[in-house]
Design a protein around this motif. Sequence first.
Motif, mmCIF file in Angstrom:
data_model
loop_
_atom_site.group_PDB
_atom_site.id
_atom_site.type_symbol
_atom_site.label_atom_id
_atom_site.label_comp_id
_atom_site.label_asym_id
_atom_site.label_seq_id
_atom_site.Cartn_x
_atom_site.Cartn_y
_atom_site.Cartn_z
ATOM 1 N N CYS A 167 8.832 -14.993 -6.107
ATOM 2 C CA CYS A 167 8.272 -13.662 -5.874
ATOM 3 C C CYS A 167 8.933 -12.669 -6.820
ATOM 4 O O CYS A 167 10.164 -12.617 -6.901
ATOM 5 C CB CYS A 167 8.502 -13.251 -4.419
ATOM 6 S SG CYS A 167 8.136 -11.512 -4.057
ATOM 7 N N SER A 168 8.135 -11.881 -7.518
ATOM 8 C CA SER A 168 8.668 -10.870 -8.427
ATOM 9 C C SER A 168 8.416 -9.459 -7.925
ATOM 10 O O SER A 168 8.560 -8.493 -8.683
ATOM 11 C CB SER A 168 8.053 -11.047 -9.827
ATOM 12 O OG SER A 168 6.631 -10.965 -9.766
ATOM 13 N N CYS A 169 8.031 -9.321 -6.643
ATOM 14 C CA CYS A 169 7.860 -7.987 -6.061
ATOM 15 C C CYS A 169 9.202 -7.261 -6.038
ATOM 16 O O CYS A 169 10.249 -7.887 -5.871
ATOM 17 C CB CYS A 169 7.334 -8.075 -4.634
ATOM 18 S SG CYS A 169 5.641 -8.685 -4.493
ATOM 19 N N SER A 170 9.164 -5.949 -6.179
ATOM 20 C CA SER A 170 10.388 -5.182 -5.974
ATOM 21 C C SER A 170 10.765 -5.259 -4.503
ATOM 22 O O SER A 170 9.916 -5.541 -3.635
ATOM 23 C CB SER A 170 10.171 -3.723 -6.383
ATOM 24 O OG SER A 170 9.281 -3.081 -5.486
ATOM 25 N N GLY A 171 12.005 -5.005 -4.213
ATOM 26 C CA GLY A 171 12.445 -5.040 -2.822
ATOM 27 C C GLY A 171 11.683 -4.063 -1.959
ATOM 28 O O GLY A 171 11.320 -4.371 -0.817
ATOM 29 N N GLU A 172 11.399 -2.884 -2.507
ATOM 30 C CA GLU A 172 10.685 -1.854 -1.746
ATOM 31 C C GLU A 172 9.248 -2.293 -1.463
ATOM 32 O O GLU A 172 8.743 -2.135 -0.343
ATOM 33 C CB GLU A 172 10.701 -0.550 -2.534
ATOM 34 C CG GLU A 172 10.029 0.602 -1.804
ATOM 35 C CD GLU A 172 10.078 1.903 -2.603
ATOM 36 O OE1 GLU A 172 9.372 2.853 -2.225
ATOM 37 O OE2 GLU A 172 10.819 1.954 -3.609
ATOM 38 N N PHE A 179 7.999 -5.426 -1.358
ATOM 39 C CA PHE A 179 7.922 -6.519 -0.387
ATOM 40 C C PHE A 179 8.238 -6.013 1.021
ATOM 41 O O PHE A 179 7.628 -6.475 1.995
ATOM 42 C CB PHE A 179 8.877 -7.654 -0.752
ATOM 43 C CG PHE A 179 8.732 -8.836 0.171
ATOM 44 C CD1 PHE A 179 7.748 -9.778 -0.044
ATOM 45 C CD2 PHE A 179 9.554 -8.973 1.285
ATOM 46 C CE1 PHE A 179 7.576 -10.847 0.828
ATOM 47 C CE2 PHE A 179 9.387 -10.029 2.158
ATOM 48 C CZ PHE A 179 8.403 -10.974 1.930
ATOM 49 N N SER A 180 9.178 -5.083 1.137
ATOM 50 C CA SER A 180 9.538 -4.562 2.454
ATOM 51 C C SER A 180 8.336 -3.903 3.125
ATOM 52 O O SER A 180 8.102 -4.080 4.331
ATOM 53 C CB SER A 180 10.687 -3.560 2.324
ATOM 54 O OG SER A 180 11.058 -3.058 3.579
ATOM 55 N N GLU A 181 7.538 -3.151 2.355
ATOM 56 C CA GLU A 181 6.342 -2.516 2.912
ATOM 57 C C GLU A 181 5.342 -3.570 3.368
ATOM 58 O O GLU A 181 4.751 -3.463 4.454
ATOM 59 C CB GLU A 181 5.710 -1.590 1.875
ATOM 60 C CG GLU A 181 6.560 -0.356 1.570
ATOM 61 C CD GLU A 181 5.944 0.501 0.471
ATOM 62 O OE1 GLU A 181 4.865 0.115 -0.056
ATOM 63 O OE2 GLU A 181 6.532 1.549 0.127
ATOM 64 N N LEU A 182 5.143 -4.589 2.524
ATOM 65 C CA LEU A 182 4.206 -5.652 2.893
ATOM 66 C C LEU A 182 4.680 -6.384 4.147
ATOM 67 O O LEU A 182 3.898 -6.638 5.072
ATOM 68 C CB LEU A 182 4.068 -6.644 1.738
ATOM 69 C CG LEU A 182 3.375 -6.140 0.463
ATOM 70 C CD1 LEU A 182 3.558 -7.145 -0.668
ATOM 71 C CD2 LEU A 182 1.888 -5.900 0.738
ATOM 72 N N LYS A 183 5.964 -6.721 4.169
ATOM 73 C CA LYS A 183 6.533 -7.470 5.306
ATOM 74 C C LYS A 183 6.383 -6.688 6.597
ATOM 75 O O LYS A 183 5.964 -7.235 7.632
ATOM 76 C CB LYS A 183 8.001 -7.761 5.013
ATOM 77 C CG LYS A 183 8.729 -8.463 6.136
ATOM 78 C CD LYS A 183 10.220 -8.583 5.846
ATOM 79 C CE LYS A 183 10.898 -7.217 5.913
ATOM 80 N NZ LYS A 183 12.365 -7.312 5.765
ATOM 81 N N ASN A 184 6.710 -5.399 6.533
ATOM 82 C CA ASN A 184 6.655 -4.582 7.751
ATOM 83 C C ASN A 184 5.230 -4.387 8.244
ATOM 84 O O ASN A 184 5.004 -4.182 9.446
ATOM 85 C CB ASN A 184 7.326 -3.229 7.509
ATOM 86 C CG ASN A 184 8.830 -3.362 7.315
ATOM 87 O OD1 ASN A 184 9.441 -4.311 7.793
ATOM 88 N ND2 ASN A 184 9.429 -2.401 6.615
ATOM 89 N N ASP A 185 4.269 -4.463 7.318
ATOM 90 C CA ASP A 185 2.856 -4.346 7.705
ATOM 91 C C ASP A 185 2.249 -5.692 8.084
ATOM 92 O O ASP A 185 1.063 -5.759 8.446
ATOM 93 C CB ASP A 185 2.041 -3.732 6.555
ATOM 94 C CG ASP A 185 2.406 -2.266 6.309
ATOM 95 O OD1 ASP A 185 2.949 -1.630 7.244
ATOM 96 O OD2 ASP A 185 2.161 -1.781 5.186
ATOM 97 N N GLY A 186 3.049 -6.773 7.953
ATOM 98 C CA GLY A 186 2.530 -8.098 8.270
ATOM 99 C C GLY A 186 1.539 -8.607 7.247
ATOM 100 O O GLY A 186 0.682 -9.453 7.558
ATOM 101 N N GLU A 187 1.660 -8.111 6.012
ATOM 102 C CA GLU A 187 0.743 -8.520 4.953
ATOM 103 C C GLU A 187 1.435 -9.504 4.008
ATOM 104 O O GLU A 187 2.621 -9.367 3.720
ATOM 105 C CB GLU A 187 0.268 -7.300 4.154
ATOM 106 C CG GLU A 187 -0.553 -6.320 4.972
ATOM 107 C CD GLU A 187 -1.037 -5.140 4.138
ATOM 108 O OE1 GLU A 187 -0.937 -5.233 2.894
ATOM 109 O OE2 GLU A 187 -1.500 -4.155 4.730
ATOM 110 N N ALA A 188 0.681 -10.471 3.507
ATOM 111 C CA ALA A 188 1.239 -11.500 2.637
ATOM 112 C C ALA A 188 1.538 -10.948 1.258
ATOM 113 O O ALA A 188 0.799 -10.105 0.733
ATOM 114 C CB ALA A 188 0.275 -12.683 2.533
#
Length: 597
Positions: free
Chosen positions: A204-209, A211-220
Amino acid sequence: MDDELRERVERAAEKHALLNAVKYESDADVGAVMGPLMGENPEFRPHGDEIPGIIGGVVGRVNDLSTAEKRDRLAELAPEELAELEAEEEEDETVLPDLPNADEYDEVRMRAAPNPNGPWHIGHARMPAVIGTYKDRYDGSFIVRFDDTDPETKRPDLDAYYAILDDVEYLGFEPDDVILASDRVETYYDYARELIESGGAYTCSCSGETFSELKNDGEACPHRDKDPETTMAEFEEMVAGEYDSGEMVLRVKTDIEHKNPALRDWVAFRIVDTPHPREEAAEYRAWPMLDFQSGVDDHLTGVTHIIRGIDLQDSAKRQQFVYDYFDWEYPEVIHWGHVQVDEYDVKLSTSTIKELVEEGKLDGWDDPRAPTLKSLRRRGIRGEAIVEAMVGLGTSTSNVDLSMSAVYANNRDIVDDEADRYFFVREGEVFALDGGPDAGHPALHPDHEERGDRTVPAEGGVAVESEDAPAEGERVWLKGYGCVRREGDTFVHTDDSIEAVRSGEVDVIHWAPATENVPVRMRTPDGDVVGVAEPDFAETAEDEVIQFERLGFVRVDGHDGDSRDVDETQGVSSANRNAERSGNAEGDESVVYWAHK
């Protein structure tokens, strides 16, 4: 107050002083006796101004008794209350619970997994104390695994590996295996590759910020559905060091809609640009996160039971995803609360202690003010005293408080019988002597007549502590010497017998020769204390634990500035530090480290 009432007060005070001394395995305290005495005897209250003085004399006599004599005397005066006290002592003993399902394993194997970023503080002792005790109970194995796969945030200290193993030995245990995670990076790579091939991980090359938004929204994550071949290629590029820190991570594929966001597609590997301090591991840039590394190692080393903090419950849940991919059986887990230690102003934190040492606010990791195992060891605290106290805390999920008085009580039981007695006077007052013998001859140990007496010269006068100096015309008993009366700056020897002490008329005090003495610096958690000791003290051996009468137990660090450099992680030797502290370049004083009352 008439004589009859005075006798009643003395009897009641003696009982409560003995109860106080026996219960806490230390000297009785006037304040601790006063409360229960007055509460139990309300008829004494009209005489409240006189009673503290009476209690003081009784407490002095009780404190001159040995531990066994105190208990025997209490058995005579108050057998029922002694029996209740002994019953309470038995109830207070906490026994570690049996390990869950231990009988289902061929061998119980447990591990302590320290981060070697510095020597251990007192709280760290809990894990090896409990694991070592379980090892002995089940005839199992005790593994020390250094979780040193974070070269940056919790950067390993090369000296800490040895210091921690030294601390384990000090506590009385010998590991069956010692493992360095930084030696096993290729093994973690192999299991990462296997996980990638099974579809259980992705790069995964997403920035930490992001990925955190995606994770908290339950999005892949948009990289989640990469094919294993692409993920493998990018992981190999991570291993080859072709990415900078933060550019690429390897994630374990979990449940992106899991009710606990902390468990959603967690990071297994990341890039660290800072080289590892160990030469053998300096080439690696792709490092496993602790949950991946620890989970793999627990399986490969056959760990059957894990003890970890209650705050690390998510670790077991994260690792369970990896175990499910590999079809492994997860070890039994015991979660416990944090241990907090009283008495110290310094925070129980390796980084905090290291900072204080580097700033010169602590002399080293063995400074008596430091809440470290090195410090306790230098003060003369035996490792088994710490183990017993830690085991006594049990394995509750609640936070627990360790009172250092429990450690001291355990240590007192261990060292009291072997510790010879000596006199030490702190910055005392000097008096000439008129009459009397040329020397005093107190016992080396009150319970061991066979050890003989000391010879404490008195011809050149005596030094006594300021608070012990009697008023003009009053008498005191110089222990091992006899009774004297103060006349100005002179103590005049009297013909009083020991009955003067037994009757409570005369207090017993310690003393030292005014001239033939040994300068001593006593290092304590509250700062250094200077004074003089009797000449026989100079014959004590380095590392010997002795008792300064009426003051407490100390460990002899050295004589004439020849103190041992216990803290090998510091550049300045202890002897030099002591000499500099005393302002004496030759360091000609003896140095002792305070243990406890």
